[in-house]
Structures are given as structure tokens and as C-alpha cells.
Write an enzyme that holds these catalytic residues in place. Structure first.
Site, PDB file in Angstrom:
ATOM      1  N   ARG A  53       0.855  -1.197   0.000  1.00 62.39           N
ATOM      2  CA  ARG A  53       0.000   0.000   0.000  1.00 62.39           C
ATOM      3  C   ARG A  53       0.882   1.235   0.000  1.00 62.39           C
ATOM      4  NH1 ARG A  53      -4.801   0.514   4.144  1.00 62.39           N
ATOM      5  NH2 ARG A  53      -3.133   0.940   5.607  1.00 62.39           N
ATOM      6  N   THR A  91      -1.468   7.442  -0.779  1.00 62.69           N
ATOM      7  CA  THR A  91      -2.699   7.280  -1.575  1.00 62.69           C
ATOM      8  C   THR A  91      -3.525   6.073  -1.136  1.00 62.69           C
ATOM      9  OG1 THR A  91      -1.627   5.832  -3.181  1.00 62.69           O
ATOM     10  CG2 THR A  91      -1.478   8.209  -3.581  1.00 62.69           C
ATOM     11  N   ASP A 125      -0.072  -2.974  11.867  1.00 63.70           N
ATOM     12  CA  ASP A 125       0.421  -3.363  10.537  1.00 63.70           C
ATOM     13  C   ASP A 125       0.874  -4.829  10.613  1.00 63.70           C
ATOM     14  OD1 ASP A 125       2.379  -3.902   8.415  1.00 63.70           O
ATOM     15  OD2 ASP A 125       2.066  -1.795   7.898  1.00 63.70           O
ATOM     16  N   ASP A 175       4.533  -5.641   9.523  1.00 68.57           N
ATOM     17  CA  ASP A 175       5.518  -5.153  10.496  1.00 68.57           C
ATOM     18  C   ASP A 175       5.498  -5.998  11.759  1.00 68.57           C
ATOM     19  OD1 ASP A 175       6.403  -3.170   8.855  1.00 68.57           O
ATOM     20  OD2 ASP A 175       5.206  -1.582   9.780  1.00 68.57           O
TER      21      ASP A 175
HETATM   22  C1  PRP Z   1      -1.203  -4.859   4.283  1.00 71.25           C
HETATM   23  C2  PRP Z   1      -2.005  -6.141   4.327  1.00 71.25           C
HETATM   24  C3  PRP Z   1      -2.793  -6.073   3.044  1.00 71.25           C
HETATM   25  C4  PRP Z   1      -3.054  -4.606   2.899  1.00 71.25           C
HETATM   26  C5  PRP Z   1      -4.476  -4.325   3.299  1.00 71.25           C
HETATM   27  O1  PRP Z   1      -0.110  -4.999   3.451  1.00 71.25           O
HETATM   28  O2  PRP Z   1      -1.211  -7.294   4.456  1.00 71.25           O
HETATM   29  O3  PRP Z   1      -2.089  -6.578   1.916  1.00 71.25           O
HETATM   30  O4  PRP Z   1      -2.149  -3.924   3.783  1.00 71.25           O
HETATM   31  O5  PRP Z   1      -4.797  -2.985   3.115  1.00 71.25           O
HETATM   32  P1  PRP Z   1      -5.860  -2.503   2.030  1.00 71.25           P
HETATM   33  O6  PRP Z   1      -7.058  -3.380   2.162  1.00 71.25           O
HETATM   34  O7  PRP Z   1      -6.137  -1.084   2.440  1.00 71.25           O
HETATM   35  O8  PRP Z   1      -5.233  -2.587   0.668  1.00 71.25           O
HETATM   36  P2  PRP Z   1       0.956  -3.830   3.216  1.00 71.25           P
HETATM   37  O9  PRP Z   1       0.564  -3.024   2.038  1.00 71.25           O
HETATM   38  O10 PRP Z   1       1.176  -3.084   4.492  1.00 71.25           O
HETATM   39  O11 PRP Z   1       2.251  -4.638   2.780  1.00 71.25           O
HETATM   40  P3  PRP Z   1       3.193  -5.582   3.649  1.00 71.25           P
HETATM   41  O12 PRP Z   1       2.404  -6.826   3.986  1.00 71.25           O
HETATM   42  O13 PRP Z   1       4.323  -5.866   2.744  1.00 71.25           O
HETATM   43  O14 PRP Z   1       3.589  -4.820   4.891  1.00 71.25           O
HETATM   44  N1  URA Z   2      -2.785  -3.233   6.633  1.00 70.73           N
HETATM   45  C1  URA Z   2      -2.438  -3.672   7.862  1.00 70.73           C
HETATM   46  O1  URA Z   2      -1.479  -4.430   8.007  1.00 70.73           O
HETATM   47  N2  URA Z   2      -3.165  -3.253   8.913  1.00 70.73           N
HETATM   48  C2  URA Z   2      -4.224  -2.444   8.796  1.00 70.73           C
HETATM   49  O2  URA Z   2      -4.860  -2.106   9.808  1.00 70.73           O
HETATM   50  C3  URA Z   2      -4.558  -1.992   7.501  1.00 70.73           C
HETATM   51  C4  URA Z   2      -3.837  -2.419   6.451  1.00 70.73           C
END
Ligand code: PRP
Ligand code: URA
Length: 209
Positions: free
Chosen positions: A104, A108, A200, A203
Site C-alpha cells: 500500500r 494514496t 500493521d 511489520d
Molecule cells: C497490508 C495487508 C494487506 C493490505 C491491506 O499490506 O497485508 O495486503 O495492507 O490494506 P488494504 O485493504 O487497504 O489494501 P501492506 O501493504 O502493508 O504490505 P506488507 O504486507 O508488505 O507490509
Molecule cells: N494493513 C495492515 O497491516 N493493517 C491495517 O490495519 C490496515 C492495512
């Protein structure tokens, strides 16, 4: 909500509470995600079709149940999807795996694609997309679009936590894809995080904050 199953098994809810707790360590979070994926996997595969095959037990021949059709595919949305994937592969070791790299954009909230690798015959298989978090649904909608663009027609979406706003968007965009989640939380905050949520997921899994 139409097309959405909440997996309210007591063990799932108990483990989810520990995962939400900010005091839970990275190691604990990862272990719990793996454990919970076994329970979620049990539910998302509950109605898989069976056929029978002839086997011989030590006593006699029998027609025994076995899964019908080609091996299913788990499609992990990186990074956090891998936490669910590992446990699911313990449950279904012969499953095929797709990896979908999406993150994400923090400004945006749009999903940015950086990787895609999947079996070539997605159209012949059930594809279960896995990602713990469904927030705005930008990532889940994009992941399913990518899979459909490569031929997938029979899909399910498995997550741990979903926001009501995201679920509404996802089920409108992909009404043919049933969603399984352990909980539907209250709302999204102004930064697109699920509240109360668990933070997150990537993380917390990898200790990258
Ligand atoms: C997180 C999560 C989803 C996304 C959800 O990933 O694992 O993929 O956010 O958010 P959304 O419904 O608003 O799109 P992130 O983009 O943080 O990537 P990561 O798992 O690599 O940290
Ligand atoms: N992605 C995450 O990992 N946590 C949230 O709460 C939203 C998006």
C-alpha cells in the site's frame, strides 16, 4: 453480509485476541498466525468436493473418499499473506502456491504491484487468496483482478480481520468471490488502518517497524 463468512470458532477468537495485544512479541505473533491459519484453513476448505478411489486396507478393499479435481492453489499476498500460507501448507501439503507482491502506498492507499508468480493453469483450480488484513480492499481487489487476468475463475478470499468499508467494496467488485474472515472490526481510521485492528500485520510479523 452476503458472501462473507465470519469464522467465530472459540480458539480462533482467543488467538486473535492475543495477536491484537500490542504486548505480544514478534515471535508470538508469527506463531499465532501460523496456528490460526490451520483453524481458518479448516473452515475455508470445509465444502471441498470429494470423490472416491479404491484402496486396500490391511483387512479389505474399500471405496475411500479423496479430494476431487486438481490440487488447489494458495495465493499469498506479500508480505503478510505468507504468515497464513505457512500453516495452510501444513494442512494441504500438496497445494500449489502463487505469490502476489503488493504494497500500500502510504499516501494514496493504492496497491502497488511488484511481483506476480502463479501456476499457469489457474483456470483449472480452486484458488484461495490469503492475506491477514482487508482494510480499504485496494490490495484484495487488485490481487483478485490479477488472478482473474491470468485465468482464475474459482476463487475464495481468506483473511483474519476485515473493515466493513473494505468488505463492502470487495464484495461489490468481486461478488463471485466468497470471503472468510475471523472478525469484522468497527471501521477504518483516517490512515486506512483497521480499528481496533492489530496494527500493521507485515511489520508485526517481521519486526520491521
Ligand atoms: C497490508 C495487508 C494487506 C493490505 C491491506 O499490506 O497485508 O495486503 O495492507 O490494506 P488494504 O485493504 O487497504 O489494501 P501492506 O501493504 O502493508 O504490505 P506488507 O504486507 O508488505 O507490509
Ligand atoms: N494493513 C495492515 O497491516 N493493517 C491495517 O490495519 C490496515 C492495512
Amino acid at each position: 453480509m452476503q458472501g462473507v463468512t465470519v469464522i467465530d470458532h472459540p480458539l480462533v477468537q482467543h488467538k486473535l485476541t492475543i495477536m491484537r495485544d500490542k504486548q505480544t512479541s514478534t515471535a508470538g505473533f508469527r506463531r499465532l498466525l501460523r496456528e490460526i491459519s490451520l483453524l481458518l484453513g479448516y473452515e475455508v476448505t470445509r465444502d471441498l468436493e470429494l470423490t472416491t478411489k479404491t484402496i486396500e486396507t490391511p483387512l479389505t478393499e474399500m471405496q475411500a473418499p479423496t479430494l476431487e479435481g486438481k490440487k488447489l492453489v494458495f495465493a499469498s499476498v506479500l508480505r503478510a499473506g505468507n504468515g497464513l500460507l505457512e500453516g495452510l501448507l501444513d494442512l494441504v501439503p500438496a497445494a500449489r502456491v502463487a505469490h502476489i507482491g503488493l504494497y500500500r502506498d502510504h499516501e494514496t492507499l493504492q496497491a502497488v504491484e511488484y511481483f506476480f508468480k502463479a501456476p499457469s493453469d489457474l483456470g483449472d483450480r480452486l484458488v484461495i487468496v490469503v492475506d491477514p488484513m482487508l482494510a480499504t480492499a485496494n490490495s484484495s481487489i487488485a490481487a483478485v483482478e490479477m488472478l482473474k487476468g491470468r485465468g482464475a475463475t474459482n476463487l475464495r478470499y481468506l483473511c483474519l480481520l476485515a473493515a466493513p468499508e473494505g468488505l463492502a467494496r470487495f464484495t461489490k467488485a468481486h461478488p463471485d468471490v466468497p470471503v472468510y474472515t475471523a472478525a469484522i472490526d468497527e471501521r477504518l481510521n483516517e490512515k486506512g488502518y483497521i480499528v481496533p485492528g492489530l496494527g500493521d500485520a507485515g511489520d508485526r510479523m517481521y519486526g520491521t517497524k
